[in-house]
Design a protein around this motif. Structure first.
Motif, PDB file in Angstrom:
ATOM      1  N   SER A 190      -8.748  -4.358  25.813  1.00 37.45           N
ATOM      2  CA  SER A 190      -8.359  -4.944  27.098  1.00 37.45           C
ATOM      3  C   SER A 190      -6.919  -5.457  27.096  1.00 37.45           C
ATOM      4  CB  SER A 190      -9.330  -6.047  27.508  1.00 37.45           C
ATOM      5  OG  SER A 190      -9.148  -7.198  26.731  1.00 37.45           O
ATOM      6  N   VAL A 191      -6.358  -5.739  25.922  1.00 43.70           N
ATOM      7  CA  VAL A 191      -4.972  -6.227  25.852  1.00 43.70           C
ATOM      8  C   VAL A 191      -4.016  -5.184  25.274  1.00 43.70           C
ATOM      9  CG1 VAL A 191      -5.701  -8.641  25.713  1.00 43.70           C
ATOM     10  CG2 VAL A 191      -5.256  -7.369  23.605  1.00 43.70           C
ATOM     11  N   ARG A 192      -4.504  -3.976  25.055  1.00 49.41           N
ATOM     12  CA  ARG A 192      -3.677  -2.929  24.431  1.00 49.41           C
ATOM     13  C   ARG A 192      -2.370  -2.709  25.180  1.00 49.41           C
ATOM     14  NH1 ARG A 192      -5.422   3.099  22.359  1.00 49.41           N
ATOM     15  NH2 ARG A 192      -3.308   3.765  21.832  1.00 49.41           N
ATOM     16  N   SER A 193      -2.431  -2.545  26.498  1.00 48.27           N
ATOM     17  CA  SER A 193      -1.204  -2.248  27.248  1.00 48.27           C
ATOM     18  C   SER A 193      -0.192  -3.387  27.136  1.00 48.27           C
ATOM     19  CB  SER A 193      -1.522  -1.942  28.712  1.00 48.27           C
ATOM     20  OG  SER A 193      -2.078  -3.070  29.343  1.00 48.27           O
ATOM     21  N   GLN A 194      -0.667  -4.629  27.101  1.00 52.86           N
ATOM     22  CA  GLN A 194       0.246  -5.770  26.958  1.00 52.86           C
ATOM     23  C   GLN A 194       0.889  -5.776  25.567  1.00 52.86           C
ATOM     24  OE1 GLN A 194      -1.651  -9.487  28.354  1.00 52.86           O
ATOM     25  NE2 GLN A 194      -3.145  -8.118  29.302  1.00 52.86           N
ATOM     26  N   ALA A 195       0.093  -5.446  24.544  1.00 49.78           N
ATOM     27  CA  ALA A 195       0.627  -5.390  23.181  1.00 49.78           C
ATOM     28  C   ALA A 195       1.654  -4.274  23.050  1.00 49.78           C
ATOM     29  CB  ALA A 195      -0.508  -5.198  22.176  1.00 49.78           C
ATOM     30  N   GLU A 196       1.358  -3.116  23.634  1.00 49.58           N
ATOM     31  CA  GLU A 196       2.302  -2.000  23.572  1.00 49.58           C
ATOM     32  C   GLU A 196       3.585  -2.334  24.327  1.00 49.58           C
ATOM     33  OE1 GLU A 196      -0.630   1.831  22.944  1.00 49.58           O
ATOM     34  OE2 GLU A 196      -0.211   1.191  25.005  1.00 49.58           O
ATOM     35  N   LYS A 197       3.468  -3.040  25.434  1.00 52.31           N
ATOM     36  CA  LYS A 197       4.659  -3.450  26.184  1.00 52.31           C
ATOM     37  C   LYS A 197       5.525  -4.377  25.344  1.00 52.31           C
ATOM     38  CE  LYS A 197       6.129  -5.560  30.511  1.00 52.31           C
ATOM     39  NZ  LYS A 197       5.708  -6.158  31.774  1.00 52.31           N
ATOM     40  N   GLU A 198       4.876  -5.360  24.676  1.00 52.20           N
ATOM     41  CA  GLU A 198       5.650  -6.273  23.832  1.00 52.20           C
ATOM     42  C   GLU A 198       6.298  -5.542  22.659  1.00 52.20           C
ATOM     43  OE1 GLU A 198       4.912  -9.927  20.810  1.00 52.20           O
ATOM     44  OE2 GLU A 198       4.257 -10.259  22.888  1.00 52.20           O
ATOM     45  N   ALA A 199       5.570  -4.573  22.085  1.00 50.00           N
ATOM     46  CA  ALA A 199       6.098  -3.824  20.942  1.00 50.00           C
ATOM     47  C   ALA A 199       7.163  -2.811  21.363  1.00 50.00           C
ATOM     48  CB  ALA A 199       4.959  -3.111  20.218  1.00 50.00           C
ATOM     49  N   GLY A 200       7.164  -2.431  22.629  1.00 50.48           N
ATOM     50  CA  GLY A 200       8.123  -1.451  23.105  1.00 50.48           C
ATOM     51  C   GLY A 200       7.776  -0.039  22.704  1.00 50.48           C
ATOM     52  N   LYS A 201       6.484   0.201  22.454  1.00 50.49           N
ATOM     53  CA  LYS A 201       6.058   1.557  22.098  1.00 50.49           C
ATOM     54  C   LYS A 201       4.573   1.732  22.383  1.00 50.49           C
ATOM     55  CE  LYS A 201       5.836   0.270  17.227  1.00 50.49           C
ATOM     56  NZ  LYS A 201       6.262   0.665  15.897  1.00 50.49           N
ATOM     57  N   THR A 202       4.178   3.007  22.408  1.00 53.62           N
ATOM     58  CA  THR A 202       2.778   3.354  22.603  1.00 53.62           C
ATOM     59  C   THR A 202       2.194   3.735  21.250  1.00 53.62           C
ATOM     60  OG1 THR A 202       3.258   4.184  24.812  1.00 53.62           O
ATOM     61  CG2 THR A 202       1.202   4.916  23.810  1.00 53.62           C
ATOM     62  N   TYR A 203       1.051   3.172  20.928  1.00 52.99           N
ATOM     63  CA  TYR A 203       0.403   3.454  19.644  1.00 52.99           C
ATOM     64  C   TYR A 203      -0.571   4.620  19.789  1.00 52.99           C
ATOM     65  CZ  TYR A 203       2.201  -1.105  18.219  1.00 52.99           C
ATOM     66  OH  TYR A 203       3.022  -2.165  17.921  1.00 52.99           O
ATOM     67  N   ALA A 204      -0.550   5.530  18.802  1.00 55.42           N
ATOM     68  CA  ALA A 204      -1.476   6.662  18.796  1.00 55.42           C
ATOM     69  C   ALA A 204      -2.903   6.187  18.572  1.00 55.42           C
ATOM     70  CB  ALA A 204      -1.075   7.666  17.706  1.00 55.42           C
ATOM     71  N   GLU A 205      -3.038   5.106  17.832  1.00 57.57           N
ATOM     72  CA  GLU A 205      -4.350   4.531  17.526  1.00 57.57           C
ATOM     73  C   GLU A 205      -4.261   3.029  17.783  1.00 57.57           C
ATOM     74  OE1 GLU A 205      -7.298   4.028  13.675  1.00 57.57           O
ATOM     75  OE2 GLU A 205      -5.745   5.560  13.634  1.00 57.57           O
ATOM     76  N   PHE A 206      -5.380   2.422  18.124  1.00 60.78           N
ATOM     77  CA  PHE A 206      -5.410   0.978  18.377  1.00 60.78           C
ATOM     78  C   PHE A 206      -6.835   0.511  18.111  1.00 60.78           C
ATOM     79  CE2 PHE A 206      -4.665  -2.933  20.873  1.00 60.78           C
ATOM     80  CZ  PHE A 206      -3.371  -3.222  20.474  1.00 60.78           C
ATOM     81  N   THR A 207      -7.165   0.349  16.827  1.00 65.81           N
ATOM     82  CA  THR A 207      -8.537   0.076  16.411  1.00 65.81           C
ATOM     83  C   THR A 207      -8.645  -1.282  15.732  1.00 65.81           C
ATOM     84  OG1 THR A 207      -8.822   2.446  16.029  1.00 65.81           O
ATOM     85  CG2 THR A 207     -10.483   0.982  15.086  1.00 65.81           C
TER      86      THR A 207
END
Length: 100
Positions: free
Chosen positions: A23-40
């Motif tokens: 549920s927070v993946r998109s916020q984490a990716e925004k903060e990191a400045g990248k899209t993760y291939a995996e998020f487990t």
């Protein structure tokens, strides 16, 4: 035994924690400045406050690329939603989840 106000011992990620993580993946990716291939979600600790702070170790790809998330879940009576608080980068599977 957890210290009063401290975090719990690390546990394997439950389905509820995996759902929080997603549920927070998109916020984490925004903060990191990248899209993760995996998020487990792999493991997590909790801290009881006015709700619950979750500290979640997340595998984000590669052999040993992890991040740590801090997410706050308020008390149900407050009617608020989960809040992505912050994250730590460049973590490994062996890194201990600590309060941040």
């Amino acid at each position: 035994m957890a210290i009063c106000g401290g975090t719990s011992a690390a546990k394997e990620a439950t389905q509820a924690v995996k759902d929080i993580c997603q549920s927070v993946r998109s916020q984490a990716e925004k903060e990191a400045g990248k899209t993760y291939a995996e998020f487990t979600a792999k493991t997590f600790t909790t801290q009881l406050v006015a709700g619950t702070n979750y500290f979640i170790k997340v595998h984000v790809g590669g052999d040993d690329d992890h991040v740590h998330l801090r997410v706050h879940k308020p008390l149900p009576c407050n009617g608020e939603k989960l809040t992505f608080h912050s994250m730590q980068h460049s973590k490994t599977e062996e890194d201990e989840i600590v309060h941040f």
